[in-house]
Design a protein around this motif. Structure first.
Motif, short mmCIF file in Angstrom:
data_model
loop_
_atom_site.label_atom_id
_atom_site.label_comp_id
_atom_site.label_asym_id
_atom_site.label_seq_id
_atom_site.Cartn_x
_atom_site.Cartn_y
_atom_site.Cartn_z
N ALA A 1 -17.82 8.45 44.38
CA ALA A 1 -17.82 9.85 44.82
C ALA A 1 -16.89 10.00 45.99
O ALA A 1 -16.58 9.03 46.71
CB ALA A 1 -19.22 10.31 45.19
N LEU A 2 -16.42 11.21 46.23
CA LEU A 2 -15.53 11.49 47.36
C LEU A 2 -15.57 12.98 47.69
O LEU A 2 -15.96 13.80 46.86
CB LEU A 2 -14.10 11.05 47.06
CG LEU A 2 -13.35 11.75 45.92
CD1 LEU A 2 -11.86 11.48 46.07
CD2 LEU A 2 -13.82 11.31 44.55
N ALA A 3 -15.17 13.28 48.94
CA ALA A 3 -15.03 14.66 49.38
C ALA A 3 -13.55 14.96 49.50
O ALA A 3 -12.81 14.25 50.20
CB ALA A 3 -15.73 14.89 50.71
N LEU A 4 -13.12 16.02 48.83
CA LEU A 4 -11.70 16.35 48.79
C LEU A 4 -11.46 17.75 49.34
O LEU A 4 -12.19 18.69 49.02
CB LEU A 4 -11.19 16.30 47.35
CG LEU A 4 -11.05 14.91 46.71
CD1 LEU A 4 -10.63 15.07 45.25
CD2 LEU A 4 -10.03 14.07 47.47
N GLU A 5 -10.42 17.83 50.17
CA GLU A 5 -9.97 19.15 50.63
C GLU A 5 -8.96 19.66 49.61
O GLU A 5 -7.90 19.04 49.40
CB GLU A 5 -9.34 19.05 52.01
CG GLU A 5 -8.85 20.40 52.54
CD GLU A 5 -8.20 20.27 53.91
OE1 GLU A 5 -7.50 21.24 54.32
OE2 GLU A 5 -8.38 19.22 54.57
N LEU A 6 -9.29 20.77 48.97
CA LEU A 6 -8.45 21.31 47.92
C LEU A 6 -7.99 22.72 48.26
O LEU A 6 -8.74 23.47 48.92
CB LEU A 6 -9.21 21.34 46.59
CG LEU A 6 -9.76 20.01 46.07
CD1 LEU A 6 -10.54 20.23 44.78
CD2 LEU A 6 -8.62 18.99 45.86
N LEU A 7 -6.80 23.02 47.84
CA LEU A 7 -6.31 24.39 47.93
C LEU A 7 -6.69 25.13 46.67
O LEU A 7 -6.98 24.52 45.63
CB LEU A 7 -4.78 24.40 48.10
CG LEU A 7 -4.22 23.69 49.34
CD1 LEU A 7 -2.69 23.71 49.29
CD2 LEU A 7 -4.73 24.35 50.60
N ALA A 8 -6.70 26.45 46.76
CA ALA A 8 -6.98 27.24 45.56
C ALA A 8 -5.93 26.93 44.50
O ALA A 8 -4.72 26.99 44.77
CB ALA A 8 -6.99 28.72 45.89
N GLY A 9 -6.36 26.52 43.28
CA GLY A 9 -5.43 26.17 42.21
C GLY A 9 -5.24 24.68 42.02
O GLY A 9 -4.68 24.25 40.99
N ASP A 10 -5.67 23.85 43.01
CA ASP A 10 -5.57 22.40 42.83
C ASP A 10 -6.48 21.97 41.67
O ASP A 10 -7.57 22.51 41.47
CB ASP A 10 -5.99 21.66 44.10
CG ASP A 10 -4.90 21.69 45.16
OD1 ASP A 10 -3.75 22.04 44.83
OD2 ASP A 10 -5.21 21.38 46.34
N GLU A 11 -6.01 20.93 40.93
CA GLU A 11 -6.74 20.48 39.75
C GLU A 11 -7.21 19.03 39.91
O GLU A 11 -6.48 18.19 40.48
CB GLU A 11 -5.86 20.58 38.49
CG GLU A 11 -5.47 22.00 38.15
CD GLU A 11 -4.52 22.06 36.97
OE1 GLU A 11 -4.51 23.07 36.25
OE2 GLU A 11 -3.76 21.08 36.77
N ILE A 12 -8.41 18.75 39.40
CA ILE A 12 -8.97 17.41 39.39
C ILE A 12 -9.31 17.06 37.94
O ILE A 12 -9.93 17.86 37.22
CB ILE A 12 -10.25 17.31 40.26
CG1 ILE A 12 -9.94 17.71 41.71
CG2 ILE A 12 -10.85 15.91 40.19
CD1 ILE A 12 -8.99 16.77 42.42
N HIS A 13 -8.90 15.85 37.49
CA HIS A 13 -9.29 15.40 36.15
C HIS A 13 -9.35 13.87 36.13
O HIS A 13 -8.85 13.19 37.05
CB HIS A 13 -8.30 15.91 35.08
CG HIS A 13 -6.93 15.37 35.20
ND1 HIS A 13 -6.00 15.84 36.11
CD2 HIS A 13 -6.30 14.38 34.48
CE1 HIS A 13 -4.88 15.19 35.97
NE2 HIS A 13 -5.02 14.29 34.99
N MET A 14 -9.98 13.32 35.07
CA MET A 14 -10.18 11.89 34.94
C MET A 14 -9.31 11.38 33.78
O MET A 14 -9.19 12.02 32.74
CB MET A 14 -11.66 11.56 34.65
CG MET A 14 -12.64 12.21 35.60
SD MET A 14 -12.46 11.67 37.33
CE MET A 14 -12.83 9.93 37.19
N ARG A 15 -8.73 10.17 34.00
CA ARG A 15 -7.91 9.54 32.95
C ARG A 15 -8.39 8.11 32.69
O ARG A 15 -8.74 7.38 33.62
CB ARG A 15 -6.44 9.50 33.35
CG ARG A 15 -5.73 10.85 33.31
CD ARG A 15 -4.24 10.66 33.52
NE ARG A 15 -3.54 11.95 33.53
CZ ARG A 15 -2.22 12.07 33.64
NH1 ARG A 15 -1.47 10.98 33.79
NH2 ARG A 15 -1.66 13.26 33.63
N LEU A 16 -8.34 7.75 31.38
CA LEU A 16 -8.69 6.39 30.98
C LEU A 16 -7.40 5.56 30.91
O LEU A 16 -6.48 5.88 30.14
CB LEU A 16 -9.36 6.41 29.59
CG LEU A 16 -9.80 5.07 29.01
CD1 LEU A 16 -10.94 4.48 29.85
CD2 LEU A 16 -10.24 5.24 27.56
N PRO A 17 -7.31 4.52 31.76
CA PRO A 17 -6.09 3.69 31.75
C PRO A 17 -5.92 2.98 30.39
O PRO A 17 -6.88 2.76 29.65
CB PRO A 17 -6.32 2.69 32.87
CG PRO A 17 -7.39 3.29 33.72
CD PRO A 17 -8.27 4.06 32.80
#
Length: 270
Positions: A231-247
């Motif tokens: 887990a983590l806390a992220l400072e994001l701007l409006a419109g920033d995207e977060i997603h997960m990728r399988l290597p």
């Protein structure tokens, strides 16, 4: 007065009798009149004495009655004075209690005003918080990966699409793309859980926009389930995207038990 008159008449009679004897006998008529006058004077003296003896007890009775009346009035006056003193004492006590009650009421009124002020302030703060909460964007999501079992390994990185959406307040997560898009600027809490079943590597990349900012991996030496969470806390701007990728070369496992999850929520806007 009558006693003095009788005594005077008696003296005159005695003097008249003495003068008659010295003059050698004045006659029979003078003797008779002197005798009658003497008798009359004696009767008057006797009557006056009787009247005095009758009047004297009446005067003493009246004096005694007056004295008794004065004594009774003095007693009554003392009783009245005692009652007045008692009433004054009760009045003083009542006045003291009233003043004490007034002081207590004044203190209570001051405390009540202070309490009303604090209550008004608290209500104002509560109203402001409610207004802020009402205006504050509400963002939270919780998803699981799939019910199909094994996912991977692949020859290239693959964006994972967590298709089982349990919570999506604010609709910031898109299950068709697997992307979470920040609706407002702020600090967000992001968490994910990975489960690997195959022999080999089980791990994920966490991407912010087009940059991998976290890589978490476990090597499974035996065919069986392996779990880890990050887990983590992220400072994001409006419109920033977060997603997960399988290597590439990695695999994960999920079914209806929801072993692989992806979730997050807005901590506070900025």
């Amino acid at each position: 007065m009558r006693g003095a008159l009788g005594l005077l008449l008696l003296l005159l009679a005695v003097c008249g009798s003495g003068a008659q004897e010295e003059g050698g006998g004045g006659g029979q008529v003078g003797e008779v009149r002197g005798s009658e006058f003497q008798k009359k004077s004696q009767r008057d003296v006797a009557e006056e004495s009787t009247e005095q003896s009758i009047a004297t007890p009446d005067i003493w009775a009246e004096v005694k009655a007056l004295r008794d009346m004065v004594v009774e009035q003095r007693v009554e006056l003392r009783n009245m004075e005692a009652r007045v003193e008692s009433s004054e004492s009760q009045l003083i006590d009542t006045k003291y209690h009233m003043e004490q009650l007034q002081r207590e009421n004044s203190v209570q009124a001051t405390e009540l005003i202070s309490l009303e002020t604090r209550l008004s302030s608290s209500e104002s703060k509560t109203s402001n918080l409610e207004k802020q909460n009402a205006e504050r964007p509400k963002v939270a999501f919780y998803t699981a990966l799939t019910n199909s079992g094994h996912v991977g390994p692949f020859n290239t990185e693959v964006t994972l699409k967590y298709s089982k959406v349990f919570t999506n307040i604010g609709n910031a997560y898109n299950p068709a793309t697997g992307f979470f898009t920040a609706p407002v600027k702020g600090v967000y809490y992001i968490q994910f859980t990975v489960c690997g079943y195959n022999l080999g590597y089980a791990g994920l990349f966490l991407y912010k926009n087009n940059h991998a900012i976290m890589y978490t991996v476990e090597y499974n030496e035996h065919a069986g389930m392996e779990y880890f969470t990050n887990a983590l806390a992220l400072e994001l701007l409006a419109g920033d995207e977060i997603h997960m990728r399988l290597p590439s070369g990695h695999s994960v496992f999920d079914n209806d038990s929801n072993h692989n999850t992806f979730s997050g929520f807005l901590l506070f806007p900025m």
